[in-house]
Design an enzyme around this catalytic site. Structure first.
Site, PDB file in Angstrom:
ATOM      1  N   TYR A 135       0.826  -1.216   0.000  1.00  0.00           N
ATOM      2  CA  TYR A 135       0.000   0.000   0.000  1.00  0.00           C
ATOM      3  C   TYR A 135       0.863   1.271   0.000  1.00  0.00           C
ATOM      4  CZ  TYR A 135      -4.210  -2.744   0.985  1.00  0.00           C
ATOM      5  OH  TYR A 135      -5.252  -3.633   0.920  1.00  0.00           O
ATOM      6  N   LYS A 190       2.326 -15.336   2.685  1.00  0.00           N
ATOM      7  CA  LYS A 190       2.263 -16.069   1.415  1.00  0.00           C
ATOM      8  C   LYS A 190       3.709 -16.445   1.085  1.00  0.00           C
ATOM      9  CE  LYS A 190      -0.044 -17.526  -2.217  1.00  0.00           C
ATOM     10  NZ  LYS A 190      -0.931 -18.700  -2.144  1.00  0.00           N
ATOM     11  N   ASP A 222      -4.251 -17.707   1.647  1.00  0.00           N
ATOM     12  CA  ASP A 222      -5.402 -18.341   0.978  1.00  0.00           C
ATOM     13  C   ASP A 222      -6.055 -19.362   1.913  1.00  0.00           C
ATOM     14  OD1 ASP A 222      -2.926 -19.529   0.663  1.00  0.00           O
ATOM     15  OD2 ASP A 222      -3.336 -20.373  -1.309  1.00  0.00           O
ATOM     16  N   ASP A 246      -6.036  -6.249   5.627  1.00  0.00           N
ATOM     17  CA  ASP A 246      -7.170  -5.463   5.145  1.00  0.00           C
ATOM     18  C   ASP A 246      -8.299  -6.410   4.743  1.00  0.00           C
ATOM     19  OD1 ASP A 246      -8.742  -3.485   4.122  1.00  0.00           O
ATOM     20  OD2 ASP A 246      -7.403  -2.914   2.478  1.00  0.00           O
ATOM     21  N   ASP A 250     -11.905  -7.793   7.204  1.00  0.00           N
ATOM     22  CA  ASP A 250     -13.292  -7.599   6.754  1.00  0.00           C
ATOM     23  C   ASP A 250     -14.027  -8.938   6.719  1.00  0.00           C
ATOM     24  OD1 ASP A 250     -13.041  -4.885   6.473  1.00  0.00           O
ATOM     25  OD2 ASP A 250     -13.900  -4.828   4.455  1.00  0.00           O
TER      26      ASP A 250
END
Ligand code: NAD
Length: 355
Positions: A135, A190, A222, A246, A250
């Site tokens: 980001y 990851k 994942d 992020d 959620d």
């Protein structure tokens, strides 16, 4: 105790008003000062994070934030869009540790889209790194591809990067949070594909030597996305980078039934923090008086616990919220049959009555 109150846009002012009402009902001496931010900041002085608002945020002991954003600002250049205010505050105040608890209150299991037995009693804490990762990584932009199968074609690119001190400091925060809970920490990465993730994982393992009582495990992002809906109660504390956090936070939020219930804290190294609901400005319901103020009220409780040294007042607010749920009060987003539907202001009043 000086609190900067930044209501923002959409439902922000409505829900922050209820949280301020609750703070004022505690019988403590708070100095509350309000300033515009987001679209409201842009309207007031041409920038989503006006200088005076940033100065107030810097001078305060804690920041109570509503939400920013509205579709009407989508056409503005990126630097002037309301959402830049929150990124700017995180960056200027070095708020690098984002705490997002996902708690499923027994009274609300029916509001979750998952089976009650999967979510009932759920209590996860997601610790997300907020200042680094793809980001913020440079370089980024669009250009002519310098190599690869599409050499010469236009391409977009971002850079995923983490410096060692950045990973170490979030690791310490996460281990310390796990120490105070069930002592189980899952680091999500990851590492099977990304160098940055392997680096992250190696540092987590190194820091874990300082916290022998905390059980550290690793999970690919994942798989974490799957496990969160398959067996979410297996998690205690999850630590992860900015982008994975992020998305996963959620997902975890929705396990609990409504994003309208979930608070969050973003802390610096001295535990000064910005406290806000996990949801956005909900322009679709703004001004209707139906928004759920509980996430913001619970964010105020987190503020009392983490930044203002008043854990007993935080407990009072959290108990009051549980009590109003037991009493059957529900805003539209968490309504189930046999409950009493109330609006934003009535919900705030119910919390104060329960206090
Ligand atoms: P959102 O969280 O605002 O809304 C998603 C859905 O949840 C909507 O249907 C909304 O009505 C509902 N909802 C959200 N909060 C609620 C509450 N307290 N009570 C009842 N229902 C609630 O997400 P979005 O629609 O994707 O984004 C809307 C705007 O918010 C955008 O401009 C976005 O950029 C911004 N946003 C801001 C923040 C922030 O300020 N930190 C975070 C996320 C999104």
């Amino acid at each position: 105790m000086k609190i900067a109150v930044l209501p923002g846009d959409g439902i922000g002012p409505e829900i922050v008003k209820e949280a301020v009402k609750v703070l004022n009902a505690l019988g403590e001496k708070f100095e509350l000062e309000e300033a515009p931010v987001g679209g409201a900041g842009y309207e007031a002085s041409g920038h989503p994070l006006p200088e005076a608002t940033l100065a107030l945020a810097k001078s305060a002991d804690a920041i109570l934030f509503g939400a920013v954003g509205d579709w009407k600002y989508d056409k503005l250049e990126r630097a002037l869009r309301p959402e830049q205010a929150i990124l700017g505050l995180r960056k200027h105040l070095e708020l690098f540790a984002n705490f997002r608890p996902a708690i499923c209150y027994p009274q609300l299991t029916g509001a979750s889209s998952l089976k009650p037995e999967i979510v009932s009693g759920l209590d996860i804490l997601i610790v997300r790194e907020l200042n680094g990762d793809i980001y913020f990584g440079q370089p980024r932009g669009t250009r002519e591809a310098p190599d690869g199968n599409f050499k010469g074609a236009r391409e977009g690119f971002d850079t995923m990067r983490y410096a060692e001190p950045e990973v170490r400091r979030i690791a310490h925060v996460a281990f310390q949070a796990a120490q105070k809970r069930q002592k189980k920490l899952t680091s999500v990465d990851k590492a099977n594909v990304l160098e940055t993730s392997q680096f992250w994982k190696d540092i987590m393992i190194d820091v874990s030597k300082e916290y022998p009582e905390v059980e550290l495990s690793h999970m690919y992002v994942d798989n974490a996305a799957m496990q969160l809906v398959k067996a979410p109660k297996a998690f205690d504390v999850v630590v992860t980078g900015n982008m994975f956090g992020d998305i996963l936070s959620d997902e975890a939020a929705m396990l609990t039934g409504s994003i309208g219930m979930l608070p969050s804290a973003s802390l610096d190294k001295n535990n000064k923090g910005l406290y806000e609901p996990s949801h956005g400005s909900a322009p679709d319901i703004a001004g209707k008086g139906i928004a759920n103020p509980l996430a913001t009220i619970l964010s105020a409780a987190m503020m009392l616990r983490y930044s203002l040294g008043r854990p007993e007042q935080a407990d009072r607010i959290e108990s009051a919220v549980k009590k109003v749920l037991e009493q059957g009060y529900r805003t539209a987003d968490i309504i189930t049959p046999d409950c009493k539907q109330v609006g934003t202001v009535e919900m705030g009043d119910a919390v104060i009555a329960a206090l």
